[in-house]
Design a protein around this motif. Structure first.
Motif, PDB file in Angstrom:
ATOM      1  N   GLN A  45       0.734  -1.170   0.014  1.00  0.00           N
ATOM      2  CA  GLN A  45       0.071   0.004  -0.080  1.00  0.00           C
ATOM      3  C   GLN A  45       0.654   1.393  -0.059  1.00  0.00           C
ATOM      4  O   GLN A  45       0.287   2.348  -0.362  1.00  0.00           O
ATOM      5  CB  GLN A  45      -0.829   0.104   1.141  1.00  0.00           C
ATOM      6  N   ASP A  46       2.230   1.154   0.334  1.00  0.00           N
ATOM      7  CA  ASP A  46       2.961   2.399   0.620  1.00  0.00           C
ATOM      8  C   ASP A  46       4.045   2.713  -0.696  1.00  0.00           C
ATOM      9  O   ASP A  46       4.696   3.551  -0.730  1.00  0.00           O
ATOM     10  CB  ASP A  46       3.664   2.331   1.840  1.00  0.00           C
ATOM     11  N   LYS A  47       3.608   1.811  -1.643  1.00  0.00           N
ATOM     12  CA  LYS A  47       4.349   2.102  -3.090  1.00  0.00           C
ATOM     13  C   LYS A  47       3.490   2.452  -3.959  1.00  0.00           C
ATOM     14  O   LYS A  47       2.356   2.311  -3.964  1.00  0.00           O
ATOM     15  CB  LYS A  47       4.893   0.532  -3.255  1.00  0.00           C
ATOM     16  N   PRO A  48       4.257   3.049  -5.041  1.00  0.00           N
ATOM     17  CA  PRO A  48       3.433   3.181  -6.250  1.00  0.00           C
ATOM     18  C   PRO A  48       2.722   2.159  -6.795  1.00  0.00           C
ATOM     19  O   PRO A  48       3.233   0.763  -6.732  1.00  0.00           O
ATOM     20  CB  PRO A  48       4.605   4.080  -7.391  1.00  0.00           C
ATOM     21  N   MET A  49       1.651   2.152  -7.487  1.00  0.00           N
ATOM     22  CA  MET A  49       0.932   1.110  -8.036  1.00  0.00           C
ATOM     23  C   MET A  49       0.255   1.273  -9.494  1.00  0.00           C
ATOM     24  O   MET A  49      -1.028   1.409  -9.913  1.00  0.00           O
ATOM     25  CB  MET A  49      -0.308   0.689  -7.247  1.00  0.00           C
ATOM     26  N   PRO A  50       1.408   1.706 -10.485  1.00  0.00           N
ATOM     27  CA  PRO A  50       0.813   1.816 -11.707  1.00  0.00           C
ATOM     28  C   PRO A  50       0.176   0.879 -12.666  1.00  0.00           C
ATOM     29  O   PRO A  50      -0.769   1.351 -13.409  1.00  0.00           O
ATOM     30  CB  PRO A  50       2.197   2.228 -12.578  1.00  0.00           C
ATOM     31  N   VAL A  51      -0.029  -0.206 -12.017  1.00  0.00           N
ATOM     32  CA  VAL A  51      -0.802  -1.417 -12.452  1.00  0.00           C
ATOM     33  C   VAL A  51      -2.259  -1.186 -12.484  1.00  0.00           C
ATOM     34  O   VAL A  51      -3.053  -1.512 -13.420  1.00  0.00           O
ATOM     35  CB  VAL A  51      -0.320  -2.706 -11.894  1.00  0.00           C
ATOM     36  N   TRP A  52      -2.707  -0.139 -11.624  1.00  0.00           N
ATOM     37  CA  TRP A  52      -4.264  -0.046 -11.490  1.00  0.00           C
ATOM     38  C   TRP A  52      -4.660   0.876 -12.999  1.00  0.00           C
ATOM     39  O   TRP A  52      -5.737   0.790 -13.254  1.00  0.00           O
ATOM     40  CB  TRP A  52      -4.557   0.990 -10.546  1.00  0.00           C
ATOM     41  N   SER A  53      -3.552   1.755 -13.457  1.00  0.00           N
ATOM     42  CA  SER A  53      -4.109   2.452 -14.760  1.00  0.00           C
ATOM     43  C   SER A  53      -4.190   1.434 -15.724  1.00  0.00           C
ATOM     44  O   SER A  53      -5.332   1.323 -16.493  1.00  0.00           O
ATOM     45  CB  SER A  53      -3.140   3.363 -15.061  1.00  0.00           C
ATOM     46  N   ALA A  54      -3.595   0.466 -15.909  1.00  0.00           N
ATOM     47  CA  ALA A  54      -3.539  -0.743 -16.990  1.00  0.00           C
ATOM     48  C   ALA A  54      -4.938  -1.419 -16.613  1.00  0.00           C
ATOM     49  O   ALA A  54      -5.448  -2.010 -17.525  1.00  0.00           O
ATOM     50  CB  ALA A  54      -2.585  -1.632 -16.810  1.00  0.00           C
ATOM     51  N   VAL A  55      -5.162  -1.913 -15.422  1.00  0.00           N
ATOM     52  CA  VAL A  55      -6.533  -2.548 -14.980  1.00  0.00           C
ATOM     53  C   VAL A  55      -7.584  -1.709 -15.614  1.00  0.00           C
ATOM     54  O   VAL A  55      -8.613  -2.246 -16.267  1.00  0.00           O
ATOM     55  CB  VAL A  55      -6.804  -2.595 -13.302  1.00  0.00           C
ATOM     56  N   VAL A  56      -7.705  -0.410 -15.252  1.00  0.00           N
ATOM     57  CA  VAL A  56      -8.852   0.506 -15.430  1.00  0.00           C
ATOM     58  C   VAL A  56      -8.936   0.568 -17.168  1.00  0.00           C
ATOM     59  O   VAL A  56     -10.200   0.553 -17.583  1.00  0.00           O
ATOM     60  CB  VAL A  56      -8.616   1.896 -14.766  1.00  0.00           C
ATOM     61  N   ASP A  57      -7.925   0.561 -17.689  1.00  0.00           N
ATOM     62  CA  ASP A  57      -7.887   0.685 -19.624  1.00  0.00           C
ATOM     63  C   ASP A  57      -8.585  -0.586 -19.925  1.00  0.00           C
ATOM     64  O   ASP A  57      -8.914  -0.657 -20.936  1.00  0.00           O
ATOM     65  CB  ASP A  57      -6.489   0.731 -19.880  1.00  0.00           C
ATOM     66  N   ARG A  58      -8.501  -1.576 -19.033  1.00  0.00           N
ATOM     67  CA  ARG A  58      -9.087  -3.083 -19.795  1.00  0.00           C
ATOM     68  C   ARG A  58     -10.587  -3.153 -19.533  1.00  0.00           C
ATOM     69  O   ARG A  58     -11.110  -3.928 -19.972  1.00  0.00           O
ATOM     70  CB  ARG A  58      -8.387  -4.186 -18.829  1.00  0.00           C
ATOM     71  N   ASP A  59     -10.935  -2.040 -18.556  1.00  0.00           N
ATOM     72  CA  ASP A  59     -12.644  -1.950 -18.400  1.00  0.00           C
ATOM     73  C   ASP A  59     -13.086  -3.332 -17.888  1.00  0.00           C
ATOM     74  O   ASP A  59     -13.950  -3.862 -18.538  1.00  0.00           O
ATOM     75  CB  ASP A  59     -13.271  -1.463 -19.736  1.00  0.00           C
ATOM     76  N   PRO A  60     -12.533  -3.980 -16.991  1.00  0.00           N
ATOM     77  CA  PRO A  60     -13.101  -5.094 -16.432  1.00  0.00           C
ATOM     78  C   PRO A  60     -14.794  -4.868 -16.010  1.00  0.00           C
ATOM     79  O   PRO A  60     -15.037  -3.782 -15.442  1.00  0.00           O
ATOM     80  CB  PRO A  60     -12.300  -5.618 -15.431  1.00  0.00           C
ATOM     81  N   THR A  78      -2.262 -18.016 -11.700  1.00  0.00           N
ATOM     82  CA  THR A  78      -1.519 -17.470 -10.498  1.00  0.00           C
ATOM     83  C   THR A  78      -1.059 -16.042 -10.908  1.00  0.00           C
ATOM     84  O   THR A  78      -0.327 -15.914 -11.875  1.00  0.00           O
ATOM     85  CB  THR A  78      -0.348 -18.104  -9.983  1.00  0.00           C
ATOM     86  N   SER A  79      -1.511 -14.901 -10.073  1.00  0.00           N
ATOM     87  CA  SER A  79      -1.281 -13.438 -10.428  1.00  0.00           C
ATOM     88  C   SER A  79      -0.783 -12.939  -9.348  1.00  0.00           C
ATOM     89  O   SER A  79      -1.503 -12.562  -8.320  1.00  0.00           O
ATOM     90  CB  SER A  79      -2.485 -12.929 -11.298  1.00  0.00           C
ATOM     91  N   SER A  80       0.498 -12.551  -9.399  1.00  0.00           N
ATOM     92  CA  SER A  80       1.148 -12.048  -8.253  1.00  0.00           C
ATOM     93  C   SER A  80       2.481 -11.423  -8.674  1.00  0.00           C
ATOM     94  O   SER A  80       3.284 -12.161  -9.558  1.00  0.00           O
ATOM     95  CB  SER A  80       1.311 -13.183  -7.220  1.00  0.00           C
ATOM     96  N   GLY A  81       2.992 -10.236  -8.336  1.00  0.00           N
ATOM     97  CA  GLY A  81       2.270  -9.424  -7.584  1.00  0.00           C
ATOM     98  C   GLY A  81       1.671  -8.315  -8.437  1.00  0.00           C
ATOM     99  O   GLY A  81       2.453  -7.536  -9.443  1.00  0.00           O
ATOM    100  N   LEU A  82       0.875  -7.259  -7.881  1.00  0.00           N
ATOM    101  CA  LEU A  82       0.369  -6.102  -8.491  1.00  0.00           C
ATOM    102  C   LEU A  82       1.433  -4.929  -8.585  1.00  0.00           C
ATOM    103  O   LEU A  82       1.657  -4.192  -9.472  1.00  0.00           O
ATOM    104  CB  LEU A  82      -0.768  -5.494  -7.676  1.00  0.00           C
ATOM    105  N   ASN A  83       2.299  -4.834  -7.301  1.00  0.00           N
ATOM    106  CA  ASN A  83       3.329  -3.851  -7.480  1.00  0.00           C
ATOM    107  C   ASN A  83       4.694  -4.459  -6.463  1.00  0.00           C
ATOM    108  O   ASN A  83       5.637  -3.680  -6.311  1.00  0.00           O
ATOM    109  CB  ASN A  83       2.963  -2.632  -6.917  1.00  0.00           C
TER     110      ASN A  83
END
Length: 367
Positions: free
Chosen positions: A41-56, A295-300
């Protein structure tokens, strides 16, 4: 169509909200379910932009959604450590992009935990703060379908059925922490080269506990076209040197046998924990169709370039190598009527597709 899941979303960090109803529209011909684990939680998480772009249409949190037992959090009294960890995640500017999208697009949100949001590294039923951890988890995610909603009893396993792409999709979130028996963990690099850990436990030890086993058996009898069974730790791989169902061989066999005996079709396993990602598959005659695990790990905090992660063996791996980049997983459902296809993807934090595997849904039916 999505009443139950929408209720969960409206509760997801919107505790002041009451019941919400999704707007009904035409069923899409293509839908996406995204998922991931291990987010510091205390590190950057640019992966969320990619998640949002996929429009799940849905996102599944597979565990280690925050780290409440590391660094400064270790020094905080319980339940303050959990509260601060989730608050820091909520305020993370990258994660906030997902929050905004989840509200605007009515993204269905499901969650289970792993050891670090449970609050004890590699922990099980011996964790003395499991009820405090449960309360913080429920306050943050407001999950529906909880088998044990009481805050006085352990367990956050939950299940829901949502309608996506004219299919009934069952989401079963297992709790591999609250009832798991202790194990003995020791170093032996001769037996297990990468990491060097070996595990031993009582033959009667359990991962899920009898009540959760009974609950899971009931869930597998519910009608569904596609079933996503989420375990925070890996189910199929048996060679890696860390936490996995294979540390409890009888429990692993019990799970696979239960899938077979229930005649549940369309089962796909999802897992996290590993700080690397991969797609595994086994073929068992009693199940009658290929059983896949993504298996999906890790987000950041994936282990790219560290600890020889690329050398980890897995004889059930569907591709030649695992993925050690920050990434998330995705299942895309395409088609209509009786002709549906699933595309399993691993996608990095910049939105680049790293691995993809297409599977006909009909092939996940017993012959």
């Amino acid at each position: 169509m999505r009443q139950a899941a929408t209720y969960l979303l409206c509760g997801f960090m919107f505790q002041s909200a009451s019941f919400c109803m999704a707007a009904f529209g035409n069923i899409p011909t293509k839908t996406r379910i995204a998922f991931g684990s291990c987010a510091v939680q205390d590190k950057p998480m640019p992966v969320w932009s990619a998640v949002v772009d996929r429009d799940p249409d849905a996102f599944l949190f597979l565990g280690d959604n925050v780290y409440a037992d590391t660094g400064a959090y270790k020094l905080m009294p319980s339940p303050r450590n959990y509260e601060v960890a989730y608050e820091r995640l909520k305020k993370n500017p990258d994660f906030n992009k997902f929050l905004v999208a989840s509200r605007a697009r009515e993204i269905d949100v499901f969650a289970t935990w792993d050891d670090h949001d449970y609050g004890l590294n590699d922990g099980g039923e011996e964790h003395t703060e499991r009820l405090e951890a449960k309360e913080a988890f429920i306050d943050f995610f407001s999950p529906v379908g909880l088998a044990e909603p009481s805050l006085d009893e352990p367990g956050i396993h939950n299940a829901s059925i949502i309608d996506l792409a004219d299919l009934k999709v069952q989401v079963v979130m297992l709790d591999t922490r609250s009832f798991r028996s202790p194990f003995i963990k020791s170093k032996n690099s001769d037996s297990c080269e990468r990491g060097g850990w070996v595990f031993s436990s009582d033959p009667a030890a359990t991962i899920l506990g009898e009540d959760q086993w009974g609950w899971l058996a009931e869930q597998l009898l519910q009608p569904a076209d596609l079933r996503l069974i989420v375990s925070s730790i890996q189910v199929l791989p048996i060679e890696q040197c860390f936490e996995k169902w294979a540390n409890f061989p009888a429990e692993r066999e019990r799970l696979l046998s239960l899938i077979a005996q229930s005649q549940a079709e369309g089962v796909v396993l999802l897992s996290g924990d590993r700080h690397s990602s991969e797609i595994s598959v086994i073929n068992r005659q009693d199940i009658g169709y290929p059983l896949y695990e993504i298996t999906s790990s890790g987000l950041n905090n994936a282990l790219r370039g560290r600890f020889n992660v690329a050398d980890e063996p897995n004889k059930f791996r569907a591709f030649d190598a695992n993925v050690s980049y920050n990434s998330f997983g995705e299942i895309e459902i395409t088609g209509a009527d009786t002709e549906h296809f699933l595309i399993f993807r691993l996608i990095d934090e910049e939105g680049v597709e790293l691995q993809a595997l297409e599977v006909a849904l009909q092939s996940l039916r017993a012959n």
